[in-house]
Scaffold this motif. Structure first.
Motif, PDB file in Angstrom:
ATOM      1  N   PHE A 224     -72.440 -10.362 -30.822  1.00 60.62           N
ATOM      2  CA  PHE A 224     -72.621 -11.317 -29.724  1.00 60.62           C
ATOM      3  C   PHE A 224     -73.379 -10.652 -28.575  1.00 60.62           C
ATOM      4  CE2 PHE A 224     -68.836 -13.780 -31.385  1.00 60.62           C
ATOM      5  CZ  PHE A 224     -69.533 -14.960 -31.598  1.00 60.62           C
ATOM      6  N   GLY A 225     -73.010  -9.409 -28.275  1.00 63.36           N
ATOM      7  CA  GLY A 225     -73.689  -8.693 -27.198  1.00 63.36           C
ATOM      8  C   GLY A 225     -75.162  -8.495 -27.475  1.00 63.36           C
ATOM      9  N   VAL A 226     -75.481  -8.136 -28.710  1.00 57.87           N
ATOM     10  CA  VAL A 226     -76.882  -7.926 -29.094  1.00 57.87           C
ATOM     11  C   VAL A 226     -77.683  -9.218 -28.945  1.00 57.87           C
ATOM     12  CG1 VAL A 226     -78.407  -7.388 -31.037  1.00 57.87           C
ATOM     13  CG2 VAL A 226     -76.378  -5.983 -30.615  1.00 57.87           C
ATOM     14  N   ALA A 227     -77.057 -10.348 -29.230  1.00 66.51           N
ATOM     15  CA  ALA A 227     -77.746 -11.637 -29.104  1.00 66.51           C
ATOM     16  C   ALA A 227     -78.120 -11.950 -27.661  1.00 66.51           C
ATOM     17  CB  ALA A 227     -76.868 -12.756 -29.667  1.00 66.51           C
ATOM     18  N   ASN A 240     -78.420  -0.362 -33.339  1.00 65.25           N
ATOM     19  CA  ASN A 240     -78.631  -0.333 -34.793  1.00 65.25           C
ATOM     20  C   ASN A 240     -78.428   1.064 -35.356  1.00 65.25           C
ATOM     21  OD1 ASN A 240     -79.159  -3.060 -35.066  1.00 65.25           O
ATOM     22  ND2 ASN A 240     -81.372  -2.827 -34.787  1.00 65.25           N
ATOM     23  N   ASP A 241     -78.915   2.071 -34.627  1.00 61.08           N
ATOM     24  CA  ASP A 241     -78.736   3.448 -35.083  1.00 61.08           C
ATOM     25  C   ASP A 241     -77.260   3.821 -35.136  1.00 61.08           C
ATOM     26  OD1 ASP A 241     -81.359   4.128 -35.593  1.00 61.08           O
ATOM     27  OD2 ASP A 241     -81.738   4.919 -33.583  1.00 61.08           O
ATOM     28  N   VAL A 242     -76.538   3.500 -34.078  1.00 60.37           N
ATOM     29  CA  VAL A 242     -75.113   3.857 -34.039  1.00 60.37           C
ATOM     30  C   VAL A 242     -74.351   3.151 -35.159  1.00 60.37           C
ATOM     31  CG1 VAL A 242     -72.985   3.674 -32.686  1.00 60.37           C
ATOM     32  CG2 VAL A 242     -75.094   4.421 -31.581  1.00 60.37           C
ATOM     33  N   LYS A 243     -74.651   1.886 -35.387  1.00 61.00           N
ATOM     34  CA  LYS A 243     -73.987   1.158 -36.469  1.00 61.00           C
ATOM     35  C   LYS A 243     -74.330   1.766 -37.829  1.00 61.00           C
ATOM     36  CE  LYS A 243     -73.812  -3.397 -36.117  1.00 61.00           C
ATOM     37  NZ  LYS A 243     -74.255  -4.798 -35.882  1.00 61.00           N
ATOM     38  N   SER A 244     -75.581   2.175 -37.985  1.00 59.89           N
ATOM     39  CA  SER A 244     -76.003   2.792 -39.245  1.00 59.89           C
ATOM     40  C   SER A 244     -75.310   4.130 -39.459  1.00 59.89           C
ATOM     41  CB  SER A 244     -77.522   2.972 -39.240  1.00 59.89           C
ATOM     42  OG  SER A 244     -77.955   3.655 -40.395  1.00 59.89           O
ATOM     43  N   TRP A 245     -75.242   4.945 -38.405  1.00 58.78           N
ATOM     44  CA  TRP A 245     -74.574   6.245 -38.517  1.00 58.78           C
ATOM     45  C   TRP A 245     -73.084   6.064 -38.777  1.00 58.78           C
ATOM     46  CZ3 TRP A 245     -77.412   7.651 -33.390  1.00 58.78           C
ATOM     47  CH2 TRP A 245     -78.744   7.975 -33.681  1.00 58.78           C
ATOM     48  N   ILE A 284     -70.582   4.074 -25.965  1.00 57.02           N
ATOM     49  CA  ILE A 284     -69.642   2.944 -25.888  1.00 57.02           C
ATOM     50  C   ILE A 284     -69.545   2.231 -27.232  1.00 57.02           C
ATOM     51  CG2 ILE A 284     -69.289   0.655 -24.868  1.00 57.02           C
ATOM     52  CD1 ILE A 284     -70.612   1.839 -22.299  1.00 57.02           C
ATOM     53  N   ILE A 285     -70.698   1.941 -27.827  1.00 55.04           N
ATOM     54  CA  ILE A 285     -70.699   1.250 -29.121  1.00 55.04           C
ATOM     55  C   ILE A 285     -69.981   2.097 -30.173  1.00 55.04           C
ATOM     56  CG2 ILE A 285     -72.143   0.290 -30.949  1.00 55.04           C
ATOM     57  CD1 ILE A 285     -72.171  -1.307 -28.310  1.00 55.04           C
ATOM     58  N   ALA A 286     -70.253   3.401 -30.166  1.00 54.86           N
ATOM     59  CA  ALA A 286     -69.620   4.291 -31.146  1.00 54.86           C
ATOM     60  C   ALA A 286     -68.111   4.364 -30.943  1.00 54.86           C
ATOM     61  CB  ALA A 286     -70.240   5.682 -31.051  1.00 54.86           C
ATOM     62  N   ALA A 287     -67.667   4.463 -29.690  1.00 53.32           N
ATOM     63  CA  ALA A 287     -66.227   4.535 -29.420  1.00 53.32           C
ATOM     64  C   ALA A 287     -65.521   3.270 -29.894  1.00 53.32           C
ATOM     65  CB  ALA A 287     -65.989   4.754 -27.928  1.00 53.32           C
ATOM     66  N   LEU A 288     -66.164   2.121 -29.709  1.00 58.64           N
ATOM     67  CA  LEU A 288     -65.569   0.863 -30.172  1.00 58.64           C
ATOM     68  C   LEU A 288     -65.482   0.819 -31.693  1.00 58.64           C
ATOM     69  CD1 LEU A 288     -67.350  -1.603 -27.722  1.00 58.64           C
ATOM     70  CD2 LEU A 288     -64.878  -1.195 -27.842  1.00 58.64           C
ATOM     71  N   LEU A 289     -66.535   1.262 -32.361  1.00 52.93           N
ATOM     72  CA  LEU A 289     -66.540   1.223 -33.826  1.00 52.93           C
ATOM     73  C   LEU A 289     -65.532   2.206 -34.416  1.00 52.93           C
ATOM     74  CD1 LEU A 289     -70.392   0.950 -34.473  1.00 52.93           C
ATOM     75  CD2 LEU A 289     -68.675  -0.824 -34.902  1.00 52.93           C
TER      76      LEU A 289
END
Length: 524
Positions: A224-227, A240-245, A284-289
């Motif tokens: 939702f945030g990316v949108a 995208n990089d963080v999600k991929s890693w 932040i994105i990594a900590a959430l994931l």
């Protein structure tokens, strides 16, 4: 029956058929419109707003010991228990918003105007301010108002500073399920000090917080945030990089941190990096994931990812605080579960002319009141439904509220808009106006032509600007100023004939000396 009677009869039949169809269509449309709402229990929304604020405060204050500590390498925090044994206190991660929230409540308006914002800063925000916020504050001393205070043409911190992130979370709590509204409110205040890519972080995190009221799925919240960000924003690549890693190394957050550091470090680990939006957004994105919805674990990860760790933990804490809710969080503070120790206090140690002893819940109550006002304005309502009080909220789709700007084009537009005002201000009998004209001219590369055309006026305006010692100190001296944008910015003033004060002032000198203008002979 003659032909005329037949025609009239058939016409009436057609008319009533069309009318019936129209009424059915209207009724269906009304029903669809009525059903196109989010229905949330009042007690749950209140609980989530309070939880979001508590999470933000916990992330901020529990994160302070880790702020700017882990730059090249991650931290090694192994155990973390959220706690505020002496209650909370004001810090810049939450108290800027507090100042605005109180005034919004007083004015019954969530969109304060630039003149109101400047007045609030001048009256209440004069100490414990850094980087882009400090620079914006001293631009106000010469009469520059938002959003110009947040344009990188005039503020060298504005193009990367993380104020777009850490000054938006509380505003998003005003707009549950309304991401566009959350972004608009947030941007009205974050763009006081930032623009462009950092403004995209406002949209990203405001939307994530607003959507956390309606879903607890971390991946959905991130999507939702990316949108809500410009499709050309560099944040897309970072996320995208963080999600991929994360997908590749789901059990090794340190590897993701290493890759994030290697790819997105901009200037050899100086303040441009640990105060910039790239690494901190990724953290932040990594900590959430990696935290997988666990409040304590996610904040611990935000600490360990490092950089501006308290700001990052505050953002993570807001999102997860909304998901978990205040009751669930505070239950850990009961006699049966004393592992969390939370004292309901929000002590003012930083902001002038503000309440001295707010509580966390009274701060949250202000936000709740503003939410009800915004929800009503947006077409929602608070009603009794099946013997329970609920909020009907008109949902909004995540979408960018502001797009990325071409900074060179933006500069040319501003130059055209200000050119006549600069010439007028040079002729003014008002010192502040003349100083502002000189500042604008240097930043917009107009100083040489103005000096050639109006040499006496330029000399006076330059003298006037030199006396605004806090601003000129910020132009020439500031802790951690050695980043490229700042060097280029400072060089403009050197080439225009300005020089820095004799000394670099300590924070307390800047905060406690209320004399805005001093004779330049005393300074240089």
């Amino acid at each position: 029956m003659n032909l005329i009677d037949i025609f009239i009869k058939r016409s009436k039949l057609v008319f009533y058929s069309v009318l019936l169809l129209l009424l059915i269509t209207i009724d269906v449309s009304a029903q669809e419109s009525q059903n196109d709402t989010i229905t949330l229990k009042v007690e749950n929304v209140v609980d989530k707003i309070r939880g979001g604020l508590l999470g933000e405060i916990l992330g901020n204050l529990n994160g302070l010991p880790h702020e700017m500590k882990y730059i090249k390498e991650p931290g090694n925090v192994k155990n973390y228990v959220p706690s505020l044994p002496e209650g909370a206190w004001t810090d810049d991660d939450t108290d800027f918003e507090w100042v605005y929230i109180c005034e919004m409540q007083k004015q019954r308006d969530v969109f304060l105007q630039p003149t109101q914002i400047c007045s609030l800063w001048e009256e209440r925000i004069n100490k414990r301010i850094w980087c882009s916020n400090r620079f914006a504050r001293y631009l106000m001393d010469i009469g520059i108002e938002p959003p110009l205070t947040g344009k990188s043409i005039f503020n060298p911190w504005a193009s990367f500073n993380i104020s777009g992130q850490f000054l938006c979370e509380t505003f998003a709590l005003i707009a549950p399920g309304m991401p566009q509204t959350a972004s608009k409110i947030g941007l009205n205040y974050t763009t006081v000090t930032i623009n462009n890519e950092p403004a995209q972080t406002t949209q990203l995190f405001s939307t994530m917080i607003a959507q956390a009221f309606v879903t607890d799925n971390i991946n959905d919240i991130i999507d939702f945030g990316v949108a809500a960000i410009d499709e050309n924003s560099e944040l897309n690549g970072i996320i995208n990089d963080v999600k991929s890693w994360y997908s590749e190394y789901p059990n090794n957050w340190r590897k993701t941190r290493q890759l994030l550091h290697e790819k997105y470090t901009q200037e050899d680990n100086n303040i441009r990096d640990f105060n910039g939006h790239e690494l901190n957004t990724g953290a932040i994105i990594a900590a959430l994931l990696y935290g997988n919805g666990d409040f304590s674990e996610s904040l611990k990860l935000a600490f360990n990812f490092g950089w501006d760790a308290d700001c990052n933990a505050a953002t993570v804490g807001t999102i997860l605080g909304v998901i978990h809710g205040y009751r669930n969080m505070i239950s850990r503070n009961s006699h049966a579960h004393q592992d969390w120790m939370i004292v309901d206090r929000y002590k003012n140690i930083t902001r002038d002319n503000m309440p001295m002893n707010e509580t966390i819940t009274s701060y949250a109550d202000r936000i709740i009141e503003l939410f009800e006002m915004v929800n009503s304005i947006n077409g929602g309502e608070k009603v009794l439904d099946n013997n329970r009080m609920v909020y009907k909220i008109i949902p909004e789709h995540p979408t960018p509220v502001v797009e990325l700007a071409d900074l060179e084009k933006q500069k040319q537009i501003i130059k055209i808009e200000l050119e006549e005002q600069i010439k007028k201000d040079l002729q003014s009998t008002d010192r502040k106006s003349r100083a502002r004209a000189a500042y604008y001219a240097v930043c917009l590369d107009m100083d040489k032509s103005i000096k050639s055309k109006y040499p006496d006026k330029w000399e006076q305006a330059s003298y006037d600007l030199s006396g605004y010692w806090k601003l000129m100190s910020s132009v020439f001296f500031f802790r951690y100023t050695e980043f490229n944008d700042f060097r280029q910015f400072r060089q403009k003033f050197i080439e225009a004939g300005f020089k820095g004060p004799k000394k670099e002032y300590e924070d307390d000198e800047l905060y406690n000396d209320m004399e805005i203008w001093k004779e330049p002979e005393r300074l240089y």
